[in-house]
Design an enzyme around this catalytic site. Structure first.
Site, mmCIF file in Angstrom:
data_model
loop_
_atom_site.group_PDB
_atom_site.id
_atom_site.type_symbol
_atom_site.label_atom_id
_atom_site.label_comp_id
_atom_site.label_asym_id
_atom_site.label_seq_id
_atom_site.Cartn_x
_atom_site.Cartn_y
_atom_site.Cartn_z
ATOM 1 C CG HIS A 106 -3.317 -4.740 -2.591
ATOM 2 N ND1 HIS A 106 -2.228 -3.915 -2.490
ATOM 3 C CD2 HIS A 106 -3.434 -5.033 -3.908
ATOM 4 C CE1 HIS A 106 -1.699 -3.735 -3.689
ATOM 5 N NE2 HIS A 106 -2.413 -4.382 -4.558
ATOM 6 C CG HIS A 110 -2.940 1.001 -4.469
ATOM 7 N ND1 HIS A 110 -4.149 0.366 -4.696
ATOM 8 C CD2 HIS A 110 -1.979 0.100 -4.822
ATOM 9 C CE1 HIS A 110 -3.924 -0.851 -5.151
ATOM 10 N NE2 HIS A 110 -2.624 -1.045 -5.232
ATOM 11 C CG HIS A 137 -4.726 -3.623 -8.580
ATOM 12 N ND1 HIS A 137 -4.058 -2.655 -9.272
ATOM 13 C CD2 HIS A 137 -3.961 -3.876 -7.493
ATOM 14 C CE1 HIS A 137 -2.954 -2.338 -8.640
ATOM 15 N NE2 HIS A 137 -2.869 -3.059 -7.547
ATOM 16 C CG ASP A 191 -22.708 10.077 6.619
ATOM 17 O OD1 ASP A 191 -22.578 9.564 7.740
ATOM 18 O OD2 ASP A 191 -23.750 10.645 6.230
ATOM 19 N N GLY A 231 8.538 -0.946 -2.010
ATOM 20 C CA GLY A 231 8.962 -2.176 -1.345
ATOM 21 C C GLY A 231 9.604 -2.006 0.007
ATOM 22 C CE1 TYR A 234 -17.478 13.545 11.280
ATOM 23 C CE2 TYR A 234 -19.454 13.133 12.571
ATOM 24 C CZ TYR A 234 -18.119 12.897 12.316
ATOM 25 O OH TYR A 234 -17.413 12.012 13.095
ATOM 26 N N GLY A 278 0.837 -1.194 0.000
ATOM 27 C CA GLY A 278 0.000 0.000 0.000
ATOM 28 C C GLY A 278 0.869 1.239 0.000
ATOM 29 C CG ASN A 279 1.123 3.078 -3.051
ATOM 30 O OD1 ASN A 279 0.147 3.676 -3.476
ATOM 31 N ND2 ASN A 279 1.524 1.905 -3.569
#
Ligand SMILES: O=C(CO)[C@@H](O)[C@@H](O)COP(=O)(O)O
Length: 256
Positions: A116, A114, A179, A139, A65, A233, A39-40
């Site tokens: 997973h 991003h 993906h 919301d 990585g 909110y 993830g990034n």
């Protein structure tokens, strides 16, 4: 160490973004959104002194990585919006092209994430949009979370799929088929929040569907809920994104 080509005028903004993006990467494992390095997070750095986003902007993202415990501010890398490395010792995230494409084509976007994450990625594996059947979805997403096309990493195809799918949608999230999710926001913190909320609603609706068909929400009610959450909110406009505690504090606590 390769010489940095970050413009001197952007130095302070880049350094501040490095601190924020490093702290926000720690939020991904903290909220159970990633395993290993999958993830990034990136943030746009506007270079125009007038504050207008543009093609000359930069992005700060993690190196590819590298595990989250090593992601200090100094470990972050800086690229231009063509994905060219301007500062940093290591190669940028393998998703840099996708992030950069979003920034080039969506000037209102200041942050991209991003992951997973399990439940959102399961919906992506089925190529099925997440229906808007919870007030929390109305919301945060203003409707269903759409599915983008299957696209292989390595060029602009993922970024193009994100932009084309989100065009005309209020959702800050898209499920790239086979993906996983990408989320956007006015800054990286808002994009991380969208990723956290996405995984929550993906899980809840998955559970609901085990026992029956979730009930739709009237579109007029979705509009009212979205308008309230985005503008009232928390502490006012977009207060929902600011309601979360400061990720930098979280990062300190997480690593205390
Ligand atoms: O999905 C993929 C690779 O297929 C990437 O998003 C994930 O492994 C994270 O890569 P990076 O460590 O950001 O280069």
């Amino acid at each position: 160490m390769t010489a940095s080509t970050v413009p001197a005028s952007a130095r302070d903004a880049v350094d501040a973004a490095k601190v924020q993006v490093a702290a926000l990467h720690a939020e991904l494992p903290r909220w159970g959104l990633v395993v290993w390095t999958a993830g990034n997070v990136s943030q746009r750095v506007v270079v125009d002194p007038a504050g207008a986003p543009g093609a000359a902007d930069l992005l700060v993202i993690k190196p590819s990585g590298v595990t989250y415990d090593e992601l200090t501010p100094d470990a972050m890398v800086v690229c231009d919006l063509d994905g060219t490395l301007l500062e940093g010792e290591r190669s940028p995230s393998s998703d840099t092209a996708a992030h950069a494409y979003v920034y080039r084509n969506m000037p209102e976007v200041g942050g991209v994430v991003h992951t997973h994450s399990t439940y959102a990625t399961a919906w992506a594996a089925r190529g099925e949009e997440i229906p808007c059947v919870l007030t929390m979805m109305a919301d945060e997403f203003g409707g269903p979370v759409p599915v983008g096309p299957f696209a292989i990493i390595g060029d602009d195809s993922i970024g193009r799929g994100i932009v084309e799918t989100l065009a005309g949608s209020r959702s800050p999230a898209v499920l790239m088929r086979n993906h996983g999710p990408f989320t956007i926001g006015r800054d990286a913190k808002a994009a991380v929040k969208a990723a956290v909320m996405l995984e929550e609603v993906a899980r809840t609706i998955h559970v609901a569907r085990q026992l029956g068909d979730p009930l739709p929400i009237d579109p007029a009610a979705v509009d009212r809920l979205y308008d309230r959450y985005q503008n009232v909110y928390g502490q006012g406009a977009a207060g929902g994104a600011d309601a979360a505690t400061d990720p930098a504090t979280n990062a300190e606590e997480a690593h205390a």
